[in-house]
Motif scaffolding. Structure first.
Motif, PDB file in Angstrom:
ATOM      1  N   LYS A  15       0.812  -1.219   0.000  1.00 29.35           N
ATOM      2  CA  LYS A  15       0.000   0.000   0.000  1.00 29.35           C
ATOM      3  C   LYS A  15       0.848   1.273   0.000  1.00 29.35           C
ATOM      4  O   LYS A  15       0.434   2.301   0.514  1.00 29.35           O
ATOM      5  CB  LYS A  15      -0.931  -0.003   1.217  1.00 29.35           C
ATOM      6  N   SER A  16       2.045   1.200  -0.586  1.00 31.33           N
ATOM      7  CA  SER A  16       2.920   2.383  -0.589  1.00 31.33           C
ATOM      8  C   SER A  16       2.294   3.535  -1.362  1.00 31.33           C
ATOM      9  O   SER A  16       2.449   4.703  -0.981  1.00 31.33           O
ATOM     10  CB  SER A  16       4.280   2.020  -1.186  1.00 31.33           C
ATOM     11  N   ARG A  17       1.580   3.223  -2.438  1.00 37.00           N
ATOM     12  CA  ARG A  17       0.917   4.282  -3.189  1.00 37.00           C
ATOM     13  C   ARG A  17      -0.164   4.946  -2.331  1.00 37.00           C
ATOM     14  O   ARG A  17      -0.251   6.189  -2.288  1.00 37.00           O
ATOM     15  CB  ARG A  17       0.288   3.717  -4.466  1.00 37.00           C
ATOM     16  N   GLU A  18      -0.968   4.132  -1.644  1.00 36.78           N
ATOM     17  CA  GLU A  18      -2.045   4.697  -0.827  1.00 36.78           C
ATOM     18  C   GLU A  18      -1.486   5.547   0.303  1.00 36.78           C
ATOM     19  O   GLU A  18      -2.021   6.618   0.616  1.00 36.78           O
ATOM     20  CB  GLU A  18      -2.913   3.562  -0.264  1.00 36.78           C
ATOM     21  N   VAL A  19      -0.406   5.088   0.931  1.00 36.56           N
ATOM     22  CA  VAL A  19       0.217   5.876   1.995  1.00 36.56           C
ATOM     23  C   VAL A  19       0.721   7.198   1.437  1.00 36.56           C
ATOM     24  O   VAL A  19       0.518   8.265   2.029  1.00 36.56           O
ATOM     25  CB  VAL A  19       1.371   5.087   2.642  1.00 36.56           C
ATOM     26  N   GLY A  20       1.375   7.141   0.278  1.00 37.99           N
ATOM     27  CA  GLY A  20       1.885   8.357  -0.343  1.00 37.99           C
ATOM     28  C   GLY A  20       0.776   9.330  -0.709  1.00 37.99           C
ATOM     29  O   GLY A  20       0.880  10.537  -0.464  1.00 37.99           O
ATOM     30  N   GLU A  21      -0.290   8.810  -1.297  1.00 37.92           N
ATOM     31  CA  GLU A  21      -1.413   9.678  -1.673  1.00 37.92           C
ATOM     32  C   GLU A  21      -2.021  10.338  -0.448  1.00 37.92           C
ATOM     33  O   GLU A  21      -2.371  11.519  -0.466  1.00 37.92           O
ATOM     34  CB  GLU A  21      -2.459   8.858  -2.426  1.00 37.92           C
ATOM     35  N   SER A  22      -2.131   9.585   0.636  1.00 36.93           N
ATOM     36  CA  SER A  22      -2.723  10.125   1.851  1.00 36.93           C
ATOM     37  C   SER A  22      -1.863  11.222   2.467  1.00 36.93           C
ATOM     38  O   SER A  22      -2.378  12.263   2.885  1.00 36.93           O
ATOM     39  CB  SER A  22      -2.926   8.990   2.871  1.00 36.93           C
ATOM     40  N   GLN A  23      -0.550  10.999   2.484  1.00 38.93           N
ATOM     41  CA  GLN A  23       0.335  11.936   3.171  1.00 38.93           C
ATOM     42  C   GLN A  23       0.792  13.096   2.280  1.00 38.93           C
ATOM     43  O   GLN A  23       1.245  14.119   2.798  1.00 38.93           O
ATOM     44  CB  GLN A  23       1.557  11.187   3.710  1.00 38.93           C
ATOM     45  N   MET A  24       0.675  12.948   0.967  1.00 39.84           N
ATOM     46  CA  MET A  24       1.145  14.001   0.056  1.00 39.84           C
ATOM     47  C   MET A  24       0.017  14.733  -0.648  1.00 39.84           C
ATOM     48  O   MET A  24       0.252  15.541  -1.554  1.00 39.84           O
ATOM     49  CB  MET A  24       2.094  13.403  -0.999  1.00 39.84           C
ATOM     50  N   GLY A  25      -1.217  14.486  -0.216  1.00 40.16           N
ATOM     51  CA  GLY A  25      -2.359  15.077  -0.902  1.00 40.16           C
ATOM     52  C   GLY A  25      -2.372  16.592  -0.894  1.00 40.16           C
ATOM     53  O   GLY A  25      -2.993  17.217  -1.761  1.00 40.16           O
ATOM     54  N   HIS A  26      -1.701  17.213   0.068  1.00 35.66           N
ATOM     55  CA  HIS A  26      -1.700  18.672   0.166  1.00 35.66           C
ATOM     56  C   HIS A  26      -0.610  19.322  -0.690  1.00 35.66           C
ATOM     57  O   HIS A  26      -0.558  20.545  -0.802  1.00 35.66           O
ATOM     58  CB  HIS A  26      -1.477  19.083   1.625  1.00 35.66           C
ATOM     59  N   LEU A  27       0.236  18.517  -1.314  1.00 41.81           N
ATOM     60  CA  LEU A  27       1.388  19.043  -2.048  1.00 41.81           C
ATOM     61  C   LEU A  27       1.070  19.213  -3.530  1.00 41.81           C
ATOM     62  O   LEU A  27       0.295  18.440  -4.107  1.00 41.81           O
ATOM     63  CB  LEU A  27       2.585  18.100  -1.901  1.00 41.81           C
ATOM     64  N   PRO A  28       1.682  20.208  -4.191  1.00 44.95           N
ATOM     65  CA  PRO A  28       1.512  20.370  -5.638  1.00 44.95           C
ATOM     66  C   PRO A  28       1.992  19.129  -6.381  1.00 44.95           C
ATOM     67  O   PRO A  28       2.918  18.436  -5.932  1.00 44.95           O
ATOM     68  CB  PRO A  28       2.392  21.583  -5.970  1.00 44.95           C
ATOM     69  N   VAL A  29       1.399  18.857  -7.510  1.00 46.03           N
ATOM     70  CA  VAL A  29       1.694  17.643  -8.257  1.00 46.03           C
ATOM     71  C   VAL A  29       3.159  17.561  -8.645  1.00 46.03           C
ATOM     72  O   VAL A  29       3.780  16.485  -8.624  1.00 46.03           O
ATOM     73  CB  VAL A  29       0.780  17.552  -9.495  1.00 46.03           C
ATOM     74  N   GLU A  30       3.774  18.706  -8.970  1.00 51.73           N
ATOM     75  CA  GLU A  30       5.185  18.677  -9.379  1.00 51.73           C
ATOM     76  C   GLU A  30       6.103  18.364  -8.191  1.00 51.73           C
ATOM     77  O   GLU A  30       7.183  17.767  -8.357  1.00 51.73           O
ATOM     78  CB  GLU A  30       5.589  20.003 -10.033  1.00 51.73           C
ATOM     79  N   VAL A  31       5.679  18.742  -6.989  1.00 55.84           N
ATOM     80  CA  VAL A  31       6.457  18.418  -5.790  1.00 55.84           C
ATOM     81  C   VAL A  31       6.369  16.923  -5.497  1.00 55.84           C
ATOM     82  O   VAL A  31       7.365  16.278  -5.169  1.00 55.84           O
ATOM     83  CB  VAL A  31       5.969  19.250  -4.588  1.00 55.84           C
ATOM     84  N   VAL A  32       5.188  16.364  -5.613  1.00 55.42           N
ATOM     85  CA  VAL A  32       5.007  14.931  -5.407  1.00 55.42           C
ATOM     86  C   VAL A  32       5.878  14.144  -6.381  1.00 55.42           C
ATOM     87  O   VAL A  32       6.544  13.169  -6.010  1.00 55.42           O
ATOM     88  CB  VAL A  32       3.526  14.543  -5.566  1.00 55.42           C
ATOM     89  N   GLU A  33       5.908  14.589  -7.625  1.00 58.02           N
ATOM     90  CA  GLU A  33       6.708  13.895  -8.633  1.00 58.02           C
ATOM     91  C   GLU A  33       8.182  13.892  -8.265  1.00 58.02           C
ATOM     92  O   GLU A  33       8.879  12.882  -8.410  1.00 58.02           O
ATOM     93  CB  GLU A  33       6.494  14.568  -9.996  1.00 58.02           C
ATOM     94  N   ARG A  34       8.678  14.997  -7.747  1.00 60.89           N
ATOM     95  CA  ARG A  34      10.096  15.060  -7.362  1.00 60.89           C
ATOM     96  C   ARG A  34      10.399  14.130  -6.197  1.00 60.89           C
ATOM     97  O   ARG A  34      11.407  13.427  -6.194  1.00 60.89           O
ATOM     98  CB  ARG A  34      10.486  16.494  -6.997  1.00 60.89           C
ATOM     99  N   ILE A  35       9.525  14.129  -5.204  1.00 59.40           N
ATOM    100  CA  ILE A  35       9.747  13.308  -4.020  1.00 59.40           C
ATOM    101  C   ILE A  35       9.683  11.823  -4.352  1.00 59.40           C
ATOM    102  O   ILE A  35      10.528  11.030  -3.929  1.00 59.40           O
ATOM    103  CB  ILE A  35       8.708  13.642  -2.936  1.00 59.40           C
ATOM    104  N   VAL A  36       8.698  11.445  -5.117  1.00 63.60           N
ATOM    105  CA  VAL A  36       8.419  10.030  -5.368  1.00 63.60           C
ATOM    106  C   VAL A  36       9.389   9.424  -6.375  1.00 63.60           C
ATOM    107  O   VAL A  36       9.710   8.237  -6.296  1.00 63.60           O
ATOM    108  CB  VAL A  36       6.957   9.858  -5.828  1.00 63.60           C
ATOM    109  N   ARG A  37       9.922  10.258  -7.301  1.00 62.14           N
ATOM    110  CA  ARG A  37      10.811   9.684  -8.303  1.00 62.14           C
ATOM    111  C   ARG A  37      11.848  10.651  -8.866  1.00 62.14           C
ATOM    112  O   ARG A  37      12.979  10.263  -9.142  1.00 62.14           O
ATOM    113  CB  ARG A  37      10.019   9.063  -9.448  1.00 62.14           C
ATOM    114  N   GLY A  38      11.495  11.907  -9.065  1.00 65.10           N
ATOM    115  CA  GLY A  38      12.390  12.811  -9.771  1.00 65.10           C
ATOM    116  C   GLY A  38      13.728  13.016  -9.083  1.00 65.10           C
ATOM    117  O   GLY A  38      14.787  13.033  -9.742  1.00 65.10           O
TER     118      GLY A  38
END
Length: 412
Positions: free
Chosen positions: A372-395
């Protein structure tokens, strides 16, 4: 570089901290024939006793025919180290995960099999993963403690060859990212091993968070300079996992494992201050370090405090002649925190830095967020801009580890 199409589309994860459980043939197939009966090998035997208190793991292997739970054990010189449920806990209910010995047949095949690992990564929305070792321990302490240095060096190299050629080989299709070991007892040999692996595309090497706990020099000495210079010149990231000093944080000899599990970040905290106050980042300007499984919520205060100490106390603090810039600036350029479950840290991301954070899943350990790593990430990063999430998760991982724009290891 991939980007998310909408806030509802979570990027494919690049995990910078997973683990491999080495299959039995790693050293058997790669050591010279004269060493195969002395190198690391698997035997099946009963457990006589095992405890994990005060941060110390103490197993005792029984004799053949003795009563006791049966498990697979690594044998190497005087070391008898069993496979345990804590090595590979995914797929089991949390309340069923206990300190017990197991066999390879009792673990999830993705722990040691490349095809099964890729399948479990697919289930977990993970594209690529960097894996720390199990039997060698998180930075190769097993070989550092060995008596026969020649065999130990051959064993380090054998592990690295297996990591690059098999675990991260063609079958992995670039989705497994190599992390290699060094002979910690000799910085010149360590530098040579960094360069040997960098020549075949490796961009990460394991190191101890607190070397003196292993009886080795601290980073405040010049002893590690050959190794650090090799990392600096080859773009090899120094990756430090919690517990890579063979001493998990604890408070007393009788403290239950839950105490250490709660404060696992502490060694990373101590280590990061060591590095920030060592002067190494100014001497080796291309050097990068990362803290696997250390989480990130503690970082803002440490940076604040380090800056105050540097500003107010450097005259008597022993750093005025080697740390010429605020530690927080050095952190921004050189240090990466890794997390898998840290809502507090993500709420304070501005005080850490978007570019200094990496994501992980910790497969197959008991702390892992799989599947459930995706679900945990979505829950905890929902307040962040999409480009920030992309950097954290992979960029950030793509840039740090020299991956392709699609997030794959180019050396496969």
């Amino acid at each position: 570089m991939e980007t998310t199409e909408s806030p509802q589309t979570f990027p494919k994860i690049i995990s910078v901290d997973d683990h491999t459980v080495e299959p039995p043939h790693v050293w058997r197939d790669r050591l010279p024939s004269k060493y195969r009966d002395r190198g690391p090998r698997i035997v099946r035997a009963p457990l006589r006793d095992m405890s994990f208190l005060g941060g110390k793991f103490a197993p005792v292997m029984g004799e053949k025919g003795e009563d006791g739970p049966i498990g697979d054990w690594w044998i190497y010189e005087d070391l008898h180290r069993p496979l345990t449920r804590l090595d590979t806990a995914v797929g089991y209910d949390r309340d069923e995960i206990k300190l017990e010995v197991i066999t390879y047949e009792q673990m999830r095949p993705g722990s040691f099999s490349v095809p099964d690992r890729l399948a479990d990564m697919d289930v977990n929305h993970v594209q690529s993963a960097l894996c720390f070792p199990t039997f060698p321990r998180f930075c190769g302490q097993t070989f550092t403690e060995a008596k026969d240095r020649e065999l130990a060096l051959l064993s380090v190299r054998a592990y690295n060859d297996w990591m690059v050629e098999e675990w991260c080989g063609p079958e992995a299709a670039g989705r497994l990212i190599p992390l290699t070991l060094i002979p910690l007892w000799d910085a010149e040999l360590a530098a040579a091993e960094v360069r040997r692996n960098a020549a075949r595309g490796v961009r990460a090497v394991a190191f101890s968070e607190i070397p003196p706990h292993l009886g080795l020099p601290s980073i405040h000495t010049d002893a590690w300079d050959p190794f650090l210079r090799a990392c600096d010149e080859t773009g090899t990231v120094v990756a430090m996992h919690i517990g890579s000093s063979s001493r998990m944080p604890s408070t007393s000899a009788d403290a239950p494992p839950a105490v250490g599990s709660t404060i696992t970040f502490a060694n990373c905290c101590f280590s990061m201050v060591d590095w920030l106050m060592s002067g190494k980042f100014e001497r080796f300007p291309n050097l990068k370090v990362m803290y696997a499984e250390g989480q990130i919520g503690w970082i803002p205060y440490i940076l604040e405090r380090a800056d105050v100490v540097w500003e107010e106390n450097r005259g008597w603090g022993g750093v005025a002649d080697k740390v010429t810039r605020p530690p927080s600036e050095l952190f921004t350029e050189h240090v990466f925190g890794c997390f898998f479950d840290d809502a507090f840290g993500l709420r304070n991301l501005d005080s850490i830095g978007v570019g200094n954070v990496l994501y992980e899943t910790d497969y197959p350990h008991s702390d892992s967020t799989w599947p459930k790593s995706r679900e945990v990430g979505e829950s905890q990063m929902g307040h962040l801009p999409v480009e920030v999430v992309e950097r954290i998760v992979r960029g950030n991982a793509v840039a740090l580890l020299g991956l392709t724009e699609g997030g794959l290891w180019p050396g496969a």
